[in-house]
Motif scaffolding. Structure first.
Motif, PDB file in Angstrom:
ATOM      1  N   PRO A 171      14.562 -37.214  -1.683  1.00 20.03           N
ATOM      2  CA  PRO A 171      15.489 -38.665  -2.146  1.00 20.03           C
ATOM      3  C   PRO A 171      16.423 -38.726  -2.757  1.00 20.03           C
ATOM      4  N   MET A 172      17.344 -37.472  -4.043  1.00 19.98           N
ATOM      5  CA  MET A 172      18.191 -36.921  -4.215  1.00 19.98           C
ATOM      6  C   MET A 172      19.429 -36.916  -3.413  1.00 19.98           C
ATOM      7  N   GLU A 199      16.958 -43.939   5.266  1.00 16.09           N
ATOM      8  CA  GLU A 199      16.163 -44.920   4.601  1.00 16.09           C
ATOM      9  C   GLU A 199      14.625 -45.466   5.993  1.00 16.09           C
ATOM     10  N   GLY A 200      13.575 -44.527   5.837  1.00 14.95           N
ATOM     11  CA  GLY A 200      13.068 -45.740   6.427  1.00 14.95           C
ATOM     12  C   GLY A 200      11.998 -46.907   6.398  1.00 14.95           C
ATOM     13  N   ARG A 245      11.345 -47.900   2.429  1.00 17.91           N
ATOM     14  CA  ARG A 245      11.911 -49.140   1.391  1.00 17.91           C
ATOM     15  C   ARG A 245      11.374 -49.650   0.749  1.00 17.91           C
ATOM     16  N   ALA A 246       9.493 -50.079   1.479  1.00 19.26           N
ATOM     17  CA  ALA A 246       8.942 -50.562   1.044  1.00 19.26           C
ATOM     18  C   ALA A 246       8.053 -49.710  -0.320  1.00 19.26           C
ATOM     19  N   ALA A 247       8.491 -48.473  -0.743  1.00 17.21           N
ATOM     20  CA  ALA A 247       8.175 -47.660  -1.655  1.00 17.21           C
ATOM     21  C   ALA A 247       9.238 -47.904  -2.711  1.00 17.21           C
ATOM     22  N   ARG A 248      10.139 -48.252  -2.827  1.00 14.30           N
ATOM     23  CA  ARG A 248      11.715 -48.388  -3.526  1.00 14.30           C
ATOM     24  C   ARG A 248      11.614 -49.435  -4.221  1.00 14.30           C
ATOM     25  N   GLU A 249      10.969 -51.053  -2.704  1.00 15.55           N
ATOM     26  CA  GLU A 249      10.537 -51.636  -3.274  1.00 15.55           C
ATOM     27  C   GLU A 249       9.116 -52.801  -4.407  1.00 15.55           C
ATOM     28  N   GLU A 250       8.373 -51.743  -4.049  1.00 18.12           N
ATOM     29  CA  GLU A 250       6.990 -51.681  -4.812  1.00 18.12           C
ATOM     30  C   GLU A 250       7.624 -50.870  -6.006  1.00 18.12           C
ATOM     31  N   LYS A 251       8.842 -49.636  -6.064  1.00 18.31           N
ATOM     32  CA  LYS A 251       8.343 -48.978  -7.640  1.00 18.31           C
ATOM     33  C   LYS A 251       9.720 -50.260  -8.044  1.00 18.31           C
ATOM     34  N   ALA A 252      10.089 -50.992  -7.716  1.00 21.69           N
ATOM     35  CA  ALA A 252      11.795 -52.133  -8.852  1.00 21.69           C
ATOM     36  C   ALA A 252      10.255 -52.775  -8.844  1.00 21.69           C
TER      37      ALA A 252
END
Length: 189
Positions: free
Chosen positions: A125-126, A133-134, A138-145
């Motif tokens: 990811p770095m 981004e798949g 994207r869903a994991a990033r949005e969930e973390k946000a």
């Protein structure tokens, strides 16, 4: 070769696919071939109806037997170490063993789920920075946000609750006479 495996191979041949193709390709090949013989698209003859029945039977067999595929994204450290992972398969959890030093493109079969194939994708990811981004990333990033926003809102609410409780202790909880006395002392000073 058993009769079941012969039927599966024959079903793949009817749809014009390679054996062990995943269910998504089975579905698209079935839809494409059915359009050529379906009574809504062509004149219904005995030949077209028999070809339609053969296609339906092949799809019915492969609907049960064709492998389903899922992509699992791992970091380079997770791929290097390997280990047990839990994946979601049609609404239920399944365990799978990721071998150590797994490379991108490796196929792993979850424990007790012979119909499923999990394709391993090793992504840093770095280094990727979200360029490729798949939907899962994207869903994991949005969930973390969302989780970070909730934590920030909770912290803000706790700070506001502290101010509110101090106001309550100073003005609401004390009697009007005590508040008046405090005001008189403050103005006299």
């Amino acid at each position: 070769m058993s009769s079941a495996s012969e039927a599966i191979c024959a079903a793949y041949r009817v749809l014009g696919l390679e054996p062990d193709s995943d269910y998504a390709s089975v579905k698209s090949a079935f839809r494409a071939k059915v359009k050529a013989v379906h009574p809504d698209h062509v004149e219904a003859t005995a030949d077209t109806l028999s070809r339609l029945q053969i296609l339906l039977k092949a799809h019915e067999i492969l609907k049960v037997c064709a492998p389903r595929q899922l992509d699992l994204v791992l970091t380079p450290d997770e791929a290097r170490v390997g280990g047990l992972r839990t994946v979601e398969l049609d609404g239920r959890s399944a365990m799978m063993r990721v071998p150590p030093v797994t490379k991108t493109g490796a196929i792993v079969v979850p424990i007790g789920e012979p119909v499923w194939r999990v394709r391993i994708l090793v992504r840093d990811p770095m280094a990727d920075c979200g360029a490729d981004e798949g939907p899962a990333e994207r869903a994991a990033r949005e969930e973390k946000a969302r989780q970070l926003a909730e934590a920030d809102a909770r912290r803000q609410a706790e700070e506001n609750a502290g101010l509110l409780s101090a106001f309550y202790e100073r003005f609401v909880k004390s009697s009007p006479a005590a508040r008046f006395a405090r005001w008189v002392r403050k103005s006299a000073a």
